[in-house]
Structures are given as C-alpha cells and as structure tokens.
Design a protein around this motif. Structure first.
Motif, mmCIF file in Angstrom:
data_model
loop_
_atom_site.group_PDB
_atom_site.id
_atom_site.type_symbol
_atom_site.label_atom_id
_atom_site.label_comp_id
_atom_site.label_asym_id
_atom_site.label_seq_id
_atom_site.Cartn_x
_atom_site.Cartn_y
_atom_site.Cartn_z
ATOM 1 N N CYS A 126 -4.901 22.012 -32.187
ATOM 2 C CA CYS A 126 -5.385 23.366 -31.894
ATOM 3 C C CYS A 126 -5.644 23.528 -30.404
ATOM 4 N N ILE A 127 -5.400 24.736 -29.934
ATOM 5 C CA ILE A 127 -5.684 25.099 -28.555
ATOM 6 C C ILE A 127 -6.742 26.203 -28.548
ATOM 7 N N SER A 128 -7.247 26.539 -27.395
ATOM 8 C CA SER A 128 -8.160 27.676 -27.292
ATOM 9 C C SER A 128 -7.391 28.893 -26.817
ATOM 10 N N TYR A 129 -7.539 30.006 -27.525
ATOM 11 C CA TYR A 129 -6.949 31.265 -27.074
ATOM 12 C C TYR A 129 -7.826 31.942 -26.027
ATOM 13 N N LEU A 130 -9.022 31.404 -25.810
ATOM 14 C CA LEU A 130 -9.979 31.994 -24.878
ATOM 15 C C LEU A 130 -9.939 31.272 -23.549
ATOM 16 N N ASP A 131 -10.258 31.976 -22.466
ATOM 17 C CA ASP A 131 -10.301 31.327 -21.168
ATOM 18 C C ASP A 131 -11.587 30.525 -21.025
ATOM 19 N N GLU A 132 -11.728 29.838 -19.882
ATOM 20 C CA GLU A 132 -12.864 28.936 -19.692
ATOM 21 C C GLU A 132 -14.200 29.648 -19.779
ATOM 22 N N CYS A 133 -14.227 30.879 -19.340
ATOM 23 C CA CYS A 133 -15.482 31.632 -19.371
ATOM 24 C C CYS A 133 -15.826 32.060 -20.787
#
Length: 383
Positions: A328-335
């Motif tokens: 799985c990856i994150s669809y959200l940015d670091e913030c």
C-alpha cells in the motif's frame, strides 16, 4: 517481479501483493506512464521540462536562480549537473521542447501528431490553448491534475493502431465519478467546478477530431474521464537542483568543504521557500497502469519516488514486506497524512471517493470527527 495484482473484492477492486519476502529499501517495480504531461501553471511559471517525459530542461544553476529569484547565484561543482542542453530538440512545426530525439519521436508517434499546433495558429486562438486557459482559471496552484491528461489519452486513442485495445486500457483505470453510498461526486464534478464541466467538454470537442471517440465526449463519458484523472493521476516530481545536490554529496570532499556545502545548500532551500513556497519540483502528472492498482493506507509500506528525474516511476519498500502482504502507498501528501482521522478521510473521500479503513484509521475510530483550525491553516488544499 516479486509482486502480483490480485482482485480483492468487487467493492475494493484490485490490489498489489508481495509474492515473496521484500526487504526495506527494495525497488518493487519501475514503470513508464501510459501518458503524462506538465502542469499548466508550472509551464506558465517557466518550469522548463521535456514535453514528453518531464525531464528538466534547465541547468541546476538556472533552476536555483529562478526558484530563489537571485539571478547572480553561482553553483559550485558544475560537473555535478546532469542536464544535457546539447540533447534538447524541438518539434519542427510547433517548437515544443523535448529532452532528446527519442522523446520527440515517441511523442509524435503516440499523440503529438494529432495535437501539434503550428506556431502560426498560436496566440490563444487555437481550441487547445482556449481549453488550457479555461482549465487554469478554475484550477489554481497547487495543481493536482491536468485536463491535458484527457487530451493526450484521446489523441493516443486516435493514433493507436488498435483503438479498441487502447480504449480498454483507459477503462481499466478506476473511473467512478460518484460514490452512491455516500451520495458524493468527485470534487472535479462538485459545486466548485460543475458549472464549468460542460464548457470544458465543448472546448475539448472543438480541440481534437471526434471520430471513434464520441463516447468519451458525451456528458457521461467526459465526467467519467474527469473522475479518472482525478482518482488516478500521480504527481511527478523532478528537479535538476536535487540531482546536483545528490551528486555533490557523492564527491570526496574534505570535512570543511562538506560543512561549507551543507550550509550553502541549506541557505538555497531557505531562499527557495521564501521566494517560491513549497511547490518547487512538482512538474506534472501521469497515469500509471500498475501503480494505479496500489491501494491507500495512512500507514503505507511503500512509497513512490522518481529516481530517474523524469516521469519513470519507482515504487520503494518503506519496511520489510512479508509474502502475501498487500503493498500500500499513501494517496495523501506529507502534510495531509499527519492530519486527524476525520481530515484524512474527508480528503480521501473528496478526491478518491472512499472512506479509509486502514489500520491507522481503525485505531483512531474513537477520535472526534472535527478538523482543527491549525490543520486547515497548515495544510489547506486549493484544488
């Protein structure tokens, strides 16, 4: 590859799973985009990138001069810059720039033959320019997608020797425009943009030939394409300065020289932030067939990187991954990934039309459903 795509269920769709043990730091796979393009506002702000692969066309020194606003800034170790100005070439009809002859030929054979605008038809009168101008007026920076992903997909369909096969590849992406259970439309079809959708569709109809792609230009077909690029578009980040920096750190420097260059680079980043803000190296967006199968987690075990300083995507393991474990990856940015459960799920629902039930969200299920003012001020999404 030590991964495979599996169907999870009809509601969640596909996922990527490990077929063997994968150690932290491994490259799981690398992938070229089905199609990619530069963000419209990036181009307006003089981010020079190859029109096909998005490789930077400016030197590291020109890059930092533009981003800091300091025209006299001199970078040491110029041999660490990898930009090859001598390889830059142009379309001989419209003067679009490419990093190499290979990219120019690939672009022309895939989609540019349909989209080439001869210089005599420019000056904001060509339908493609009118389409881009309309898109920019409703999608201000930081951009998250581009109408030209749709334009290039349709042009590639028109140029394809097997139109049915290429159309099937497009439809294989998730292109759900609404979540019926939540009574929510994708943000590109929401109140902020709905008044512009028909106008964009008409501009698109005027910009490219319609034969064999009429089904994509109906109201329903166009809404589906908008949702497709909204839910599948992957940001592409490239930077000649970052490549220069990494190459400098590989040099055999003295302790004093290392300290000096550290301070010099830190000062450049401070000046960049003061002059340009956070959006320094997000050149564009692409559609990737394999990457699009990776599901989201707020505690991802892999992340996307652009190791080749162009649109070629690399998926890197963030931790050891066991056989049969979903990647799985994150669809959200670091913030956004650091925001509250409520804020994360709200952003994911607006952009990707699903309510996250990853382990992190499930562990925070008792948290209050509120969005703090601090979160909103630190991490407001404009698009």
């Amino acid at each position: 590859m030590n991964i495979e795509v599996r169907l999870i269920d009809n509601s969640k769709g596909k996922g990527i799973f490990a077929t063997s043990y994968i150690p932290q730091g491994s490259i799981l796979f690398e992938e070229e985009p089905l199609v990619a393009c530069q963000f419209s506002w990036n181009a307006t702000c003089k981010y020079e990138a190859c029109d096909h692969c998005l490789r930077p066309l400016e030197t590291a020194q020109n890059n930092v001069r533009r981003l800091t606003g300091i025209s006299s800034l001199e970078l040491p170790y110029p041999e660490c810059c990898e930009t090859k100005k001598e390889d830059i070439t142009f379309c001989n009809l419209c003067a679009v720039k490419y990093c190499s002859e290979l990219c120019r030929v690939q672009a022309f054979n895939q989609y540019h033959k349909v989209l080439c605008i001869q210089t005599s038809y420019r000056n904001n009168v060509h339908p493609l320019e009118q389409l881009e101008d309309a898109w920019k007026k409703i999608h201000y920076p930081p951009e998250t997608s581009s109408i030209f992903l749709i334009v290039r997909l349709l042009a590639q369909t028109l140029q394809s020797s097997n139109k049915e096969h290429f159309t099937a590849q497009i439809l294989n992406f998730c292109h759900r425009s609404v979540n019926e259970d939540a009574a929510l439309a994708h943000k590109f079809l929401g109140e902020k943009f709905i008044g512009q959708v028909d106008s964009l569709r008409e501009l698109l109809r005027n910009a490219i030939p319609n034969e064999n792609i009429e089904h994509f230009l109906t109201p329903e077909g166009f809404q589906s394409l908008l949702a497709l690029i909204g839910t599948n578009g992957q940001g592409v980040g490239t930077s000649p300065f970052s490549v220069w920096r990494d190459n400098v750190y590989k040099l055999n420097l003295s302790t004093q020289d290392k300290e000096n260059i550290d301070n010099f680079i830190e000062k450049i980043y401070d000046d960049m932030f003061s002059h340009t803000g956070d959006f320094l190296n997000s050149e564009g967006v692409g559609l990737y067939k394999l990457q699009s199968c990776a599901n989201h987690s707020c505690e991802p075990n892999a992340e996307i990187q652009f190791l080749h300083n162009n649109s070629k995507l690399s998926l890197i393991a963030l931790k050891d991954i066991e056989p049969d474990e979903e990647i799985c990856i994150s669809y959200l940015d670091e913030c956004n990934i650091e925001r509250s459960r409520h804020s994360r799920r709200k952003t994911l629902m607006e952009n990707y039309l699903f309510a996250c039930e990853c382990p992190k969200c499930l562990s925070q299920i008792e948290d209050p459903d509120v969005t703090s003012e601090e979160e909103m001020s630190e991490c407001e999404i404009e698009d």
